[in-house]
Design an enzyme around this catalytic site. Structure first.
Site, PDB file in Angstrom:
ATOM      1  CB  THR A   1      79.856 -43.045 128.041  1.00 55.61           C
ATOM      2  OG1 THR A   1      78.781 -43.616 128.758  1.00 55.61           O
ATOM      3  CG2 THR A   1      80.083 -41.654 128.610  1.00 55.61           C
ATOM      4  CB  THR A   2      75.171 -41.351 125.831  1.00 58.49           C
ATOM      5  OG1 THR A   2      75.833 -41.365 124.573  1.00 58.49           O
ATOM      6  CG2 THR A   2      74.142 -40.239 125.833  1.00 58.49           C
TER       7      THR A   2
END
Lengths: 241, 253
Positions: free
Chosen positions: B30-31
């Site tokens: 994810t970010t």
């Protein structure tokens, strides 16, 4: 002694009398369902009469401060456990009162060898529209009544309480501002404290938002507040509408 | 006999923490990131959730409001991370209501730390790794400024002076933010809100360029990120229309 039925009844009667006597020093609290939300009003020492319970729920009470605290904590705990285990929408006053609080109060009242809970209270749940508001008048013995007319008063004397609620119903108009509704509550508060009949009470012409030497505790379960939390403390003196 | 005691240890039966355990790579696909701007803290994330090389969802909300003045950005195993966020939401509100005062910022930071530490067995086994970012303001302090904290998966917390990032795509974002903080004109901490919003969108697009597990932000397809602003006044979600306006003004589109 209490194993004999009539002795038990006598003990319960004495207990009821004792609690009513203890409640005599208490001052009334009010809940009004308004287009903006539910207004809760009491007069005390600050954070002593009107409280937040959950996202859409508030509580106003009179009685022994320790017992008010006990009931408040019990309500908050039950609401948060339910909200955590299920969801915030599953926390409803009907379930909170029916399954958690009224049984606790009734048990405490009937356990005649344990200290009684000396609290008279109002619980409120704000809905999306005034018709969906739920206001419950809860007594020290667990007895409770759902009020559908949107105006509820809790006081130590049930006759005076009814009179005050009737007077407020007559005086508060649909399009009155919150400030006006608050003023009428405080006028009724003063009248109840003085123990005068409501037939002779004229509505105040000016805004009433203070009580000398006391703190007016007011909160609005604001229907329009964005986000999950609808409860916000309000200062009746600062209402402009 | 080179005098290296630590090199000696594996040759004996001495039990060593972590070495013997076969721990798979932490799953952090994810970010999410947060950085200071002129108006407060921008905290943002993409919408992608992945399971290995499978895109599980492109509509996941990873920036979660814990109460009126604190947020968490989750990276790691969603089952654990969402549960942690839900536990914190209830913990903070329960404290505020029952104690009639808001929980202090320090206590909130510790509460998350404790949840991470309690999650230690799942972290060590590799299936429950969570590495969140927390942003909050001290509600009781009229001069309190918003602050960013990042955590290691075992629960140690660190305050970020300017920015923090977490998740598989955060490496490239942290590089860009470091560069901008050092040489940017203006640096992110001095950017007005519109500029900071555009930067957040661009950062997520940069991360998506190098990380397959980051995605779902395509301004040309009117797909934007979750961006929230935390300030003393509370939390404000930056709606898609506002992100689009900022994006268009910045790119003269």
């Amino acid at each position: 002694m209490t194993e004999e039925p009539y002795r038990w009844l006598e003990a319960i009667g004495n207990r009821r009398e004792y609690i009513r006597d203890q409640l005599k020093g208490g001052t009334p609290v009010f809940a009004l369902s308004r287009p903006e939300g539910i207004l809760l009003v009491g007069v005390g020492q600050g954070a002593s009469k009107v409280f937040e319970i959950y996202d859409r729920h508030g509580f106003a009470a009179l009685g022994h401060p320790v017992d008010i605290e006990k009931i408040r904590q019990a309500a908050i705990e039950a609401a948060h456990m339910e909200g955590f285990n299920r969801s915030a929408r599953d926390v409803t006053l009907r379930r909170l009162i029916g399954f958690a609080l009224s049984t606790t109060l009734k048990n405490a009242f009937e356990q005649i060898y344990s200290p009684p809970i000396i609290v008279e209270s109002i619980f409120a749940e704000v809905g999306d529209a005034p018709e969906e508001d739920v206001i419950v008048r809860v007594h020290f013995d667990g007895n409770h009544r759902y009020e559908s007319n949107g105006i509820v008063v809790a006081h130590t004397d049930s006759k005076q309480e009814e009179e005050a609620a009737g007077w407020l119903r007559q005086q508060i108009k649909q399009n009155d501002s919150l400030s006006r509704a608050g003023s009428l509550c405080l006028a009724a508060w003063r009248h109840l404290i003085d123990g005068k009949p409501f037939a002779e009470l004229q509505p105040p012409s000016d805004a009433v938002n203070k009580v000398n030497g006391k703190i007016v505790e007011a909160a609005l379960l604001d229907r329009k507040l964005p986000g999950p939390v609808h409860y916000r403390p309000v200062d009746l003196a600062k209402f402009n509408n | 006999m080179n005098g290296d005691f630590l090199a000696l240890l594996p040759k004996t039966n001495f039990a060593q923490l972590g070495v013997a355990a076969s721990c798979p790579e932490p799953i952090q696909a994810t970010t999410v990131f947060a950085f200071h701007c002129k108006d407060g803290i921008i905290i943002a994330g993409d919408h992608r959730a992945t399971a290995g090389n499978i895109i599980f969802s492109d509509k996941t909300e990873k920036i979660l409001e814990l109460d009126s003045h604190s947020l968490i950005a989750i990276a790691g195993v969603p089952a654990t991370a969402f549960e942690m966020a839900r536990t914190l939401q209830t913990t903070f509100e329960f404290y505020r209501r029952s104690q009639l005062q808001p929980m202090s910022l320090k206590a909130k930071i510790r509460a998350l730390s404790r949840l991470l530490r309690d999650n230690l067995p799942a972290t060590l086994q590799g299936f429950g790794v969570v590495q969140p970012i927390f942003a909050g303001v001290e509600v009781g302090d009229a001069n309190g400024k918003p602050a960013i904290f990042f955590y290691d998966p075992l629960g140690a917390q660190f305050e970020a002076a300017t920015y923090a990032g977490s998740g598989s795509g955060s490496g490239s974002i942290k590089s860009v933010l470091h560069y901008l903080e050092r040489w940017g004109q203006p640096p992110p901490a001095e950017m007005p809100l519109d500029e900071a919003v555009t930067l957040a969108v661009r950062l997520l697009m940069t991360a998506a360029e190098f990380d397959a597990a980051t995605g779902g932000v395509h301004p040309d397809r009117r797909l934007f990120a979750t961006i929230k602003l935390l300030s003393r006044d509370g939390i404000r979600s930056i709606p898609m229309e506002e992100q689009e306006r900022c994006w268009r003004e910045a790119t003269h589109d």
